[in-house]
Design a protein around this motif. Structure first.
Motif, PDB file in Angstrom:
ATOM      1  N   UNK A 248       0.789  -1.230   0.000  1.00  0.00           N
ATOM      2  CA  UNK A 248       0.000   0.000   0.000  1.00  0.00           C
ATOM      3  C   UNK A 248       0.818   1.275   0.000  1.00  0.00           C
ATOM      4  N   UNK A 249       2.002   1.274  -0.602  1.00  0.00           N
ATOM      5  CA  UNK A 249       2.851   2.473  -0.637  1.00  0.00           C
ATOM      6  C   UNK A 249       2.865   3.024  -2.062  1.00  0.00           C
ATOM      7  N   UNK A 250       2.783   4.341  -2.170  1.00  0.00           N
ATOM      8  CA  UNK A 250       2.829   4.983  -3.485  1.00  0.00           C
ATOM      9  C   UNK A 250       4.285   5.197  -3.883  1.00  0.00           C
ATOM     10  N   UNK A 251       4.702   4.580  -4.996  1.00  0.00           N
ATOM     11  CA  UNK A 251       6.083   4.699  -5.437  1.00  0.00           C
ATOM     12  C   UNK A 251       6.236   5.632  -6.647  1.00  0.00           C
ATOM     13  N   UNK A 252       5.157   5.900  -7.355  1.00  0.00           N
ATOM     14  CA  UNK A 252       5.243   6.721  -8.558  1.00  0.00           C
ATOM     15  C   UNK A 252       4.632   8.090  -8.311  1.00  0.00           C
ATOM     16  N   UNK A 253       4.909   9.012  -9.228  1.00  0.00           N
ATOM     17  CA  UNK A 253       4.354  10.363  -9.114  1.00  0.00           C
ATOM     18  C   UNK A 253       2.829  10.332  -9.207  1.00  0.00           C
ATOM     19  N   UNK A 254       2.293   9.487 -10.090  1.00  0.00           N
ATOM     20  CA  UNK A 254       0.843   9.371 -10.209  1.00  0.00           C
ATOM     21  C   UNK A 254       0.236   8.813  -8.929  1.00  0.00           C
ATOM     22  N   UNK A 255       0.928   7.852  -8.315  1.00  0.00           N
ATOM     23  CA  UNK A 255       0.436   7.296  -7.061  1.00  0.00           C
ATOM     24  C   UNK A 255       0.399   8.335  -5.958  1.00  0.00           C
ATOM     25  N   UNK A 256       1.451   9.148  -5.854  1.00  0.00           N
ATOM     26  CA  UNK A 256       1.472  10.216  -4.851  1.00  0.00           C
ATOM     27  C   UNK A 256       0.315  11.185  -5.061  1.00  0.00           C
ATOM     28  N   UNK A 257       0.058  11.542  -6.318  1.00  0.00           N
ATOM     29  CA  UNK A 257      -1.005  12.499  -6.614  1.00  0.00           C
ATOM     30  C   UNK A 257      -2.363  11.954  -6.187  1.00  0.00           C
ATOM     31  N   UNK A 263      -9.481  10.034  -1.775  1.00  0.00           N
ATOM     32  CA  UNK A 263      -9.628   9.076  -0.678  1.00  0.00           C
ATOM     33  C   UNK A 263      -9.207   7.661  -1.089  1.00  0.00           C
ATOM     34  N   UNK A 264      -8.647   7.527  -2.268  1.00  0.00           N
ATOM     35  CA  UNK A 264      -8.231   6.220  -2.748  1.00  0.00           C
ATOM     36  C   UNK A 264      -7.007   5.732  -1.994  1.00  0.00           C
ATOM     37  N   UNK A 265      -6.992   4.432  -1.696  1.00  0.00           N
ATOM     38  CA  UNK A 265      -5.824   3.814  -1.088  1.00  0.00           C
ATOM     39  C   UNK A 265      -5.067   2.999  -2.120  1.00  0.00           C
ATOM     40  N   UNK A 266      -3.763   2.937  -1.972  1.00  0.00           N
ATOM     41  CA  UNK A 266      -2.956   2.212  -2.947  1.00  0.00           C
ATOM     42  C   UNK A 266      -3.305   0.724  -2.980  1.00  0.00           C
ATOM     43  N   UNK A 267      -3.622   0.147  -1.811  1.00  0.00           N
ATOM     44  CA  UNK A 267      -3.947  -1.280  -1.784  1.00  0.00           C
ATOM     45  C   UNK A 267      -5.175  -1.571  -2.642  1.00  0.00           C
ATOM     46  N   UNK A 268      -6.223  -0.746  -2.478  1.00  0.00           N
ATOM     47  CA  UNK A 268      -7.444  -0.946  -3.267  1.00  0.00           C
ATOM     48  C   UNK A 268      -7.180  -0.758  -4.758  1.00  0.00           C
ATOM     49  N   UNK A 269      -6.383   0.245  -5.108  1.00  0.00           N
ATOM     50  CA  UNK A 269      -6.095   0.483  -6.519  1.00  0.00           C
ATOM     51  C   UNK A 269      -5.285  -0.666  -7.125  1.00  0.00           C
ATOM     52  N   UNK A 270      -4.401  -1.252  -6.334  1.00  0.00           N
ATOM     53  CA  UNK A 270      -3.615  -2.387  -6.844  1.00  0.00           C
ATOM     54  C   UNK A 270      -4.514  -3.585  -7.092  1.00  0.00           C
ATOM     55  N   UNK A 271      -5.465  -3.851  -6.167  1.00  0.00           N
ATOM     56  CA  UNK A 271      -6.396  -4.964  -6.363  1.00  0.00           C
ATOM     57  C   UNK A 271      -7.236  -4.729  -7.620  1.00  0.00           C
ATOM     58  N   UNK A 272      -7.707  -3.501  -7.814  1.00  0.00           N
ATOM     59  CA  UNK A 272      -8.481  -3.183  -9.025  1.00  0.00           C
ATOM     60  C   UNK A 272      -7.642  -3.404 -10.284  1.00  0.00           C
TER      61      UNK A 272
END
Length: 467
Positions: A248-257, A263-272
């Motif tokens: 659940x960590x944002x490593x890219x610039x798009x992830x940080x944004x 309210x999106x979490x990285x874990x949920x976006x990765x599962x999607x």
């Protein structure tokens, strides 16, 4: 007698009813989820604008055509893009007016020539024009024409090879794109549960795309159920693995944004992302396995369920191997630049693949591969049960018994009757024989089917006297 593909095996009415009872709730739940999760607010704008916008006052994006390139101010032998970006002058034309264009160093290295169409920021009406020292600033090349031409070529090739089914597949692809960009992405930005949104989107895409491309049949329904099971397995495994591996960590610039502004979490976006990545591959393997089962059953309806499953899985195993390669090489191709940078660092390979974005991609590949590998035997087994429920092996022709010989008055021997009947069954009836006591040359007439007319009383007496 063997059935052909023109007479496709059909499930029994009972099994069709069971499949319909499972399909209707799936469609109802999908439609209900679509209404409940539909984005309610206006489209959300992220800070910073898009890739072709600028926060400077009075700037707009436009398209220009390069009319002249002057590198006379550059020293000969200087190849540094940073230097050449400052010393090279580019003249462009936009709406009949000429102006200067600043080209970024990476574009200078790629090469900007006369006649190129460029997407640029227009500073001609901006108060910052004097400070910028140029009328336009390079954004990117205008690729609309070549990419549209490539899309047309792709559509033509699909139509020529696949015909009407290819057209329906293209329509299904367009529908899938509409679901992603009209429902899924806005719903996620609107704060709806990302995993539920992805599951509803995947189900909706599969229901429409599969039936549209392959028609409404028990074969397609079998592939649909196999795909849904694969999606569920992939989603559960993806959610568990992303939590266990702490992805659940944002490593890219798009992830940080996204993490900072929504309210999106990285874990949920990765599962999607894992679900959408595996969607196309699951569809591929399930429809292939369903088709394999149906074609094998049509070619050999007498085949037992175990044999049918075993032979279909031979195709499935080959498909597993090739599809696993497809997923892996697709990622390698898309992440080639990252892999080149990684290979240049002196660190263990295992540590490289377990850090940062690389770990996310590796987990995605492995989870999707597990989902599709499990979906293949599930779809094959389900297909065997469905197709065998309505398939009855053809009756094999039974060798016809010898035609019975009519009873002969006077008690003709059984041996002779059997011999005559056997000769008739073999296609070689016993030739006519002379009858004792009958006029010379008189023959015992034998019918075409090995039968002869009943003896007269006189013939019977003569036969008994000779015995």
């Amino acid at each position: 007698m063997h059935m052909t593909s023109q007479h496709e095996p059909k499930a029994s009415p009972k099994v069709q009813l069971i499949m319909l009872a499972c399909l209707v709730p799936l469609i109802v739940v999908t439609i209900a989820g679509l209404f409940v999760l539909w984005p309610s607010g206006p489209d959300k704008e992220l800070p910073g604008g898009g890739p072709t916008t600028n926060t400077a006052e009075g700037t707009t994006d436009t398209k220009v055509t390069v009319t002249a390139v002057d590198a006379s101010d550059c020293e000969s032998g200087k190849t540094d893009p940073m230097v050449r970006a400052d010393c090279t002058k580019y003249i462009v034309e936009a709406d009949g007016q000429e102006g200067s264009l600043y080209v970024t160093p990476d574009a200078v290295k790629a090469g900007v020539d006369v006649g190129d169409r460029i997407k640029a920021l227009d500073f001609t009406q901006s108060p910052d024009r004097a400070e910028m020292g140029t009328d336009y600033v390079f954004i990117d090349f205008d690729r609309n024409v070549p990419m549209l031409a490539l899309a047309i070529i792709y559509a033509i090739v699909v139509l020529l090879v696949a015909g009407l089914r290819g057209l329906r597949a293209l329509i299904g692809l367009g529908f899938a794109g509409a679901v992603l960009f009209v429902f899924m992405l806005p719903a996620m930005l609107d704060g709806k549960p990302p995993v539920l949104v992805a599951m509803v989107s995947a189900s909706l895409i599969m229901v429409i795309a599969l039936y549209l491309a392959h028609g409404i049949s028990t074969r397609t329904s079998t592939a649909l159920f196999g795909t849904v099971l694969g999606i569920i397995i992939t989603g559960i495994l993806g959610a568990w693995m992303t939590s266990w591996a702490n992805l659940g960590i944002a490593y890219s610039e798009d992830g940080y944004l996204l993490v900072d502004t929504t309210d999106l979490g990285m874990t949920d976006m990765i599962v999607c992302a894992i679900l959408i990545t595996g969607l196309g591959v699951l569809n591929d393997v399930t429809i292939t396995q369903a088709s394999a089962v149906w074609e094998l059953a049509a070619a050999a309806p007498e085949m037992k369920p175990g044999q049918l499953f075993s032979r279909a899985m031979r195709i499935g195993r080959d498909h597993i191997a090739s599809t696993v390669y497809t997923i892996t090489f697709a990622y390698v191709g898309s992440a080639l630049m990252t892999l080149i940078i990684v290979s240049a660092h002196d660190q263990p390979l295992f540590d490289t693949f377990t850090l940062g974005d690389m770990s996310v991609e590796v987990v995605s590949i492995l989870v999707c591969s597990i989902g599709l590998v499990i979906a293949i035997p599930l779809t094959t087994g389900l297909g065997v049960l469905v197709v065998r429920s309505g398939l009855r092996p053809p009756r094999r022709p039974v060798a016809s018994a010898a035609s019975p010989v009519p009873a002969v008055s006077g008690g003709e021997t059984t041996e002779r009757a059997t011999a005559e009947a056997a000769g008739a069954a073999d296609g070689h009836p016993e030739p006519a024989r002379e009858v004792p006591g009958s006029p010379a040359g008189s023959k015992d007439p034998v019918g075409p089917a090995g039968e002869r007319p009943p003896m007269t009383r006189r013939e019977a007496r003569e036969r008994d006297r000779n015995r």
